[in-house]
Motif scaffolding. Structure first.
Motif, PDB file in Angstrom:
ATOM      1  N   GLY A  61       0.934  -1.291   0.054  1.00 21.94           N
ATOM      2  CA  GLY A  61       0.011  -0.081   0.119  1.00 21.94           C
ATOM      3  C   GLY A  61       0.890   1.335   0.061  1.00 21.94           C
ATOM      4  N   ASP A  82      -6.693   5.365  -0.529  1.00 17.01           N
ATOM      5  CA  ASP A  82      -5.770   4.346  -0.118  1.00 17.01           C
ATOM      6  C   ASP A  82      -6.603   3.422   0.530  1.00 17.01           C
ATOM      7  OD1 ASP A  82      -3.886   2.978   1.356  1.00 17.01           O
ATOM      8  OD2 ASP A  82      -3.281   4.546   2.585  1.00 17.01           O
ATOM      9  N   LYS A  89      -3.361  -8.211   3.238  1.00 19.22           N
ATOM     10  CA  LYS A  89      -3.924  -7.655   4.557  1.00 19.22           C
ATOM     11  C   LYS A  89      -5.498  -8.521   4.739  1.00 19.22           C
ATOM     12  CE  LYS A  89      -1.820  -3.209   5.596  1.00 19.22           C
ATOM     13  NZ  LYS A  89      -2.099  -1.662   5.148  1.00 19.22           N
ATOM     14  N   ASP A 142      -4.741  -4.139  -1.049  1.00 19.60           N
ATOM     15  CA  ASP A 142      -3.828  -4.786  -0.199  1.00 19.60           C
ATOM     16  C   ASP A 142      -4.192  -6.350  -0.022  1.00 19.60           C
ATOM     17  OD1 ASP A 142      -1.395  -3.333  -0.196  1.00 19.60           O
ATOM     18  OD2 ASP A 142      -1.347  -3.147   2.060  1.00 19.60           O
TER      19      ASP A 142
HETATM   20  C1  LIG Z   1      -1.285  -0.965   5.759  1.00 19.95           C
HETATM   21  C2  LIG Z   1      -1.437   0.375   5.223  1.00 19.95           C
HETATM   22  C3  LIG Z   1      -0.775   0.843   4.091  1.00 19.95           C
HETATM   23  C4  LIG Z   1       0.775   0.336   4.059  1.00 19.95           C
HETATM   24  O1  LIG Z   1       0.520  -0.826   3.119  1.00 19.95           O
HETATM   25  P1  LIG Z   1       1.736  -1.720   2.937  1.00 19.95           P
HETATM   26  O2  LIG Z   1       1.098  -2.702   2.091  1.00 19.95           O
HETATM   27  O3  LIG Z   1       2.039  -2.307   4.265  1.00 19.95           O
HETATM   28  O4  LIG Z   1       3.029  -1.196   2.188  1.00 19.95           O
HETATM   29  C5  LIG Z   1      -1.027   2.075   3.595  1.00 19.95           C
HETATM   30  N1  LIG Z   1      -2.103   2.801   3.972  1.00 19.95           N
HETATM   31  C6  LIG Z   1      -3.106   2.272   4.575  1.00 19.95           C
HETATM   32  C7  LIG Z   1      -4.435   2.845   5.007  1.00 19.95           C
HETATM   33  C8  LIG Z   1      -2.758   0.914   5.316  1.00 19.95           C
HETATM   34  O5  LIG Z   1      -3.808   0.333   6.194  1.00 19.95           O
END
Ligand SMILES: *Cc1c(COP(=O)(O)O)cnc(C)c1O
Length: 393
Positions: free
Chosen positions: A156, A282, A334, A331
């Motif tokens: 992310g 995001d 996650k 992502d």
């Molecule tokens: C986890 C997260 C990120 C970072 O993502 P990664 O995959 O760990 O690089 C960015 N923005 C939000 C809102 C997140 O929850």
């Protein structure tokens, strides 16, 4: 089979060699399964915590002088599982899932093919999977899949960096040659992930040009405050470049209203004759909930209880607007239950990639020279893992 070839899968599909590999994989699974205990948070015992722990490891570490058997390699590898945190019915951590079986199998195919997603000649499977998931997830998010584009990237955070770089190059086409102009401002809520802060350092805009917008009681961005802060920037001669809409904040799960953010940006652009401010949704955390964008809450075919329905319905009303953003991210490592790292960066207009693309002459082994138009010289990575495959799985 003798010699160094014994360390590779067979070249002819020989069943005896396949069984040998299966036995080795099986041994790893057995070693890990032997450490499982559902009542515990870890596999086996966690090492005693002490300040010198990593120092000690570092001092002891040497490359062995002699080769060792595969059995010994397996033993040493599975020792890494000792004390490892393990997700089970007693332990669920925010955003840190155990990969599910389709995710594991997808990753295994990725590893067995070991294609390089840089170029479809080197990684045709990953290229096909990437084209498919880009289209599928564009449709899910509400983008027009004929116009959208995307690629898998480093998380992310990588997507925030990629989108910020795109925003600069799109508005200032000379910046690729001349460097980033001064006085560019970016906006995000007080609860946004620090990815934007880091990206502003790395892109060279400077973190003092990051403006934090207040949040409302539901943890989403206060768009009146956004409007006001963007206006103050313009009145002081600054240049609003980029807004990060957190569509799911990492810990508090506030979902910014992309429609209201878009309107605030458009009002400002009209009032001061500005170029469009780039909006990145995001959705690293929240993206997976777009799978409910078309859910029929009346018929409730999955039989959710009332509390769940109530929450999902409130997410749906906000997440159906993420298609208004210029770019977004999913992502999968996650809430999507895949192994790290598996993130898909999507842009609404794939033509935007032309702003960060390299000339054909500079990319002798990339894109548009094989099966069709698969062209990736706009990614920040050169070699890329085929992480589209576990996402596809
Ligand atoms: C986890 C997260 C990120 C970072 O993502 P990664 O995959 O760990 O690089 C960015 N923005 C939000 C809102 C997140 O929850």
């Amino acid at each position: 089979m003798k010699g160094i070839q014994a360390y590779y899968p067979s070249e002819d599909g020989c069943s005896a060699e396949r069984e040998k590999l299966m036995k080795q994989i099986n041994q790893m699974l057995i070693n890990i399964d032997n450490l499982k205990e559902p009542a515990k948070l870890t596999l086996g015992e966690a090492p005693e915590s002490m300040d010198s722990f990593y120092n000690h490891l570092s001092q002891q570490a040497v490359i062995p002088d002699e080769s060792m058997s595969i059995e010994k390699v397996i033993t040493q590898l599975t020792e890494l599982a000792e004390g490892h945190r393990y997700v089970n019915s007693r332990y669920v951590a925010n955003a840190a899932p155990l990969s599910n079986i389709p995710g594991i199998l997808g990753n295994l195919i990725m590893v067995l093919l070991n294609g390089n997603n840089l170029w479809d000649v080197e990684g045709s499977g990953a290229a096909m999977a990437e084209v498919k998931i880009t289209s599928m997830l564009s449709k899910l998010a509400g983008y027009d899949a004929d116009n959208s584009g995307g690629y898998t990237t480093w998380g992310g955070q990588g997507a925030v960096f990629n989108s910020l770089r795109l925003a600069v190059a799109k508005q200032f086409p000379d910046s690729n040659e001349e460097g980033v102009p001064r006085n560019l401002y970016c906006f995000c809520s007080e609860l946004a992930h620090y990815s934007l802060y880091k990206s502003m350092e790395a892109v060279g805009i400077g973190t003092k040009y990051l403006i934090r917008v207040k949040v409302k009681e539901d943890h989403s961005m206060d768009t009146d405050d956004l409007q006001e802060k963007m206006e103050q920037v313009v009145l002081k001669g600054g240049h609003p470049l980029y807004i990060l809409a957190s569509t799911g904040t990492t810990d508090t799960f506030g979902i910014d209203d992309v429609k209201a953010i878009k309107k605030a940006a458009e009002d400002l652009e009209a009032a001061y004759a500005l170029a469009p401010v780039f909006i990145h949704a995001d959705a690293a955390m929240g993206g997976m909930y777009t799978f409910f964008n078309d859910y029929d809450f009346e018929k409730n075919p999955l039989g959710f209880n009332r509390e769940v329905l109530y929450v999902l319905e409130s997410y749906q009303s906000k997440l159906k607007n993420i298609c208004l953003a210029d770019s977004l991210v999913f992502d999968f490592h996650k809430l999507g239950q895949t192994p790290y790292t598996s993130s898909l960066f999507l842009v609404k207009n794939k033509a935007d990639f032309s702003h960060v693309d390299l000339d054909h002459e500079e990319t002798p082994y990339v894109g548009n020279r094989s099966y069709g138009s698969y062209h990736t010289s706009y990614t920040l990575e050169c070699s890329r893992a085929g992480s589209s495959i576990p996402i596809y799985a």
